[in-house]
Design a protein around this motif. Sequence first.
Motif, PDB file in Angstrom:
ATOM      1  N   PRO A 263      66.548 -27.025  10.662  1.00 49.91           N
ATOM      2  CA  PRO A 263      66.140 -26.460   9.365  1.00 49.91           C
ATOM      3  C   PRO A 263      67.133 -26.834   8.268  1.00 49.91           C
ATOM      4  O   PRO A 263      68.347 -26.855   8.494  1.00 49.91           O
ATOM      5  CB  PRO A 263      66.125 -24.951   9.611  1.00 49.91           C
ATOM      6  CG  PRO A 263      66.861 -24.720  10.871  1.00 49.91           C
ATOM      7  CD  PRO A 263      66.888 -26.007  11.638  1.00 49.91           C
TER       8      PRO A 263
ATOM      9  N   THR B 133      58.305 -24.840   5.722  1.00 51.11           N
ATOM     10  CA  THR B 133      59.539 -25.061   6.472  1.00 51.11           C
ATOM     11  C   THR B 133      59.965 -26.504   6.285  1.00 51.11           C
ATOM     12  O   THR B 133      59.179 -27.425   6.510  1.00 51.11           O
ATOM     13  CB  THR B 133      59.342 -24.761   7.968  1.00 51.11           C
ATOM     14  OG1 THR B 133      58.870 -23.416   8.107  1.00 51.11           O
ATOM     15  CG2 THR B 133      60.635 -24.928   8.736  1.00 51.11           C
TER      16      THR B 133
ATOM     17  N   THR C 103      64.705 -23.245  -0.149  1.00 47.44           N
ATOM     18  CA  THR C 103      64.602 -22.817   1.245  1.00 47.44           C
ATOM     19  C   THR C 103      65.768 -21.888   1.586  1.00 47.44           C
ATOM     20  O   THR C 103      66.861 -22.021   1.057  1.00 47.44           O
ATOM     21  CB  THR C 103      64.600 -24.011   2.218  1.00 47.44           C
ATOM     22  OG1 THR C 103      65.801 -24.770   2.036  1.00 47.44           O
ATOM     23  CG2 THR C 103      63.382 -24.894   2.014  1.00 47.44           C
ATOM     24  N   ASN C 104      65.494 -20.951   2.493  1.00 48.44           N
ATOM     25  CA  ASN C 104      66.532 -20.020   2.947  1.00 48.44           C
ATOM     26  C   ASN C 104      67.346 -20.658   4.080  1.00 48.44           C
ATOM     27  O   ASN C 104      67.194 -21.842   4.374  1.00 48.44           O
ATOM     28  CB  ASN C 104      65.909 -18.674   3.358  1.00 48.44           C
ATOM     29  CG  ASN C 104      64.949 -18.803   4.529  1.00 48.44           C
ATOM     30  OD1 ASN C 104      64.952 -19.783   5.280  1.00 48.44           O
ATOM     31  ND2 ASN C 104      64.100 -17.793   4.690  1.00 48.44           N
ATOM     32  N   SER C 105      68.181 -19.875   4.733  1.00 49.14           N
ATOM     33  CA  SER C 105      69.048 -20.398   5.800  1.00 49.14           C
ATOM     34  C   SER C 105      68.260 -20.917   6.998  1.00 49.14           C
ATOM     35  O   SER C 105      68.779 -21.685   7.803  1.00 49.14           O
ATOM     36  CB  SER C 105      70.045 -19.329   6.254  1.00 49.14           C
ATOM     37  OG  SER C 105      69.347 -18.216   6.775  1.00 49.14           O
ATOM     38  N   LYS C 106      66.995 -20.504   7.126  1.00 50.67           N
ATOM     39  CA  LYS C 106      66.141 -20.983   8.219  1.00 50.67           C
ATOM     40  C   LYS C 106      65.262 -22.151   7.788  1.00 50.67           C
ATOM     41  O   LYS C 106      64.372 -22.576   8.519  1.00 50.67           O
ATOM     42  CB  LYS C 106      65.270 -19.847   8.745  1.00 50.67           C
ATOM     43  CG  LYS C 106      66.094 -18.743   9.375  1.00 50.67           C
ATOM     44  CD  LYS C 106      65.223 -17.629   9.886  1.00 50.67           C
ATOM     45  CE  LYS C 106      66.117 -16.537  10.468  1.00 50.67           C
ATOM     46  NZ  LYS C 106      65.346 -15.423  10.983  1.00 50.67           N
ATOM     47  N   GLY C 107      65.493 -22.657   6.559  1.00 55.40           N
ATOM     48  CA  GLY C 107      64.724 -23.788   6.066  1.00 55.40           C
ATOM     49  C   GLY C 107      63.347 -23.438   5.542  1.00 55.40           C
ATOM     50  O   GLY C 107      62.502 -24.310   5.379  1.00 55.40           O
TER      51      GLY C 107
ATOM     52  N   SER D  68      68.567 -25.806   4.677  1.00 51.46           N
ATOM     53  CA  SER D  68      68.648 -24.730   3.683  1.00 51.46           C
ATOM     54  C   SER D  68      68.952 -25.299   2.302  1.00 51.46           C
ATOM     55  O   SER D  68      69.436 -26.423   2.167  1.00 51.46           O
ATOM     56  CB  SER D  68      69.716 -23.703   4.087  1.00 51.46           C
ATOM     57  OG  SER D  68      70.968 -24.328   4.166  1.00 51.46           O
ATOM     58  N   ASN D  69      68.658 -24.504   1.291  1.00 49.97           N
ATOM     59  CA  ASN D  69      68.910 -24.852  -0.111  1.00 49.97           C
ATOM     60  C   ASN D  69      68.211 -26.130  -0.573  1.00 49.97           C
ATOM     61  O   ASN D  69      68.701 -26.822  -1.450  1.00 49.97           O
ATOM     62  CB  ASN D  69      70.413 -24.929  -0.393  1.00 49.97           C
ATOM     63  CG  ASN D  69      71.074 -23.587  -0.223  1.00 49.97           C
ATOM     64  OD1 ASN D  69      70.558 -22.566  -0.673  1.00 49.97           O
ATOM     65  ND2 ASN D  69      72.197 -23.563   0.464  1.00 49.97           N
TER      66      ASN D  69
END
Length: 136
Positions: free
Chosen positions: A44, A36, A75-79, A46-47
């Motif tokens: 968080p 994370t 990382t996704n939208s939640k980090g 992202s990207n």
Amino acid sequence: MNLRKNVFYLLTLTILMFTSCSNDDDDKGDAQVLVTVVSSDNKPLSNEIVQMFDEKTYEEFKKDNRITPTAYVLTNSKGVATFIFTHDEWFGSSKDRFFTFAVQYGSGTENYEIWSSGRTIRSGSVTQIELKLESL
């Protein structure tokens, strides 16, 4: 009475056999690492590119931060960047390996920042790591 004793011993041995077998199987499963990435205020991110280095490439990375990582994940939208280490590809005959996870801005000898965390990862485990990008 003898029959009860024999049945008891047989059941105990059977339970022990299944318990020991399941522990061996756990060591041969795929490992999952969830990294994370958060900002200094715990939001968080992202990207973000999270780099992964195995033991050999991390030694090279310490000498030259322009080295290509062993793998990387966004990382996704939640980090969260999720790494999957298959047992056969990453562990072979060993139960664990040491991997380093890093986020890097810039490279070379000047004007770069690196946040990293190294961990021993066991085959069949799930590990969570947080990288807090303090200067952001």
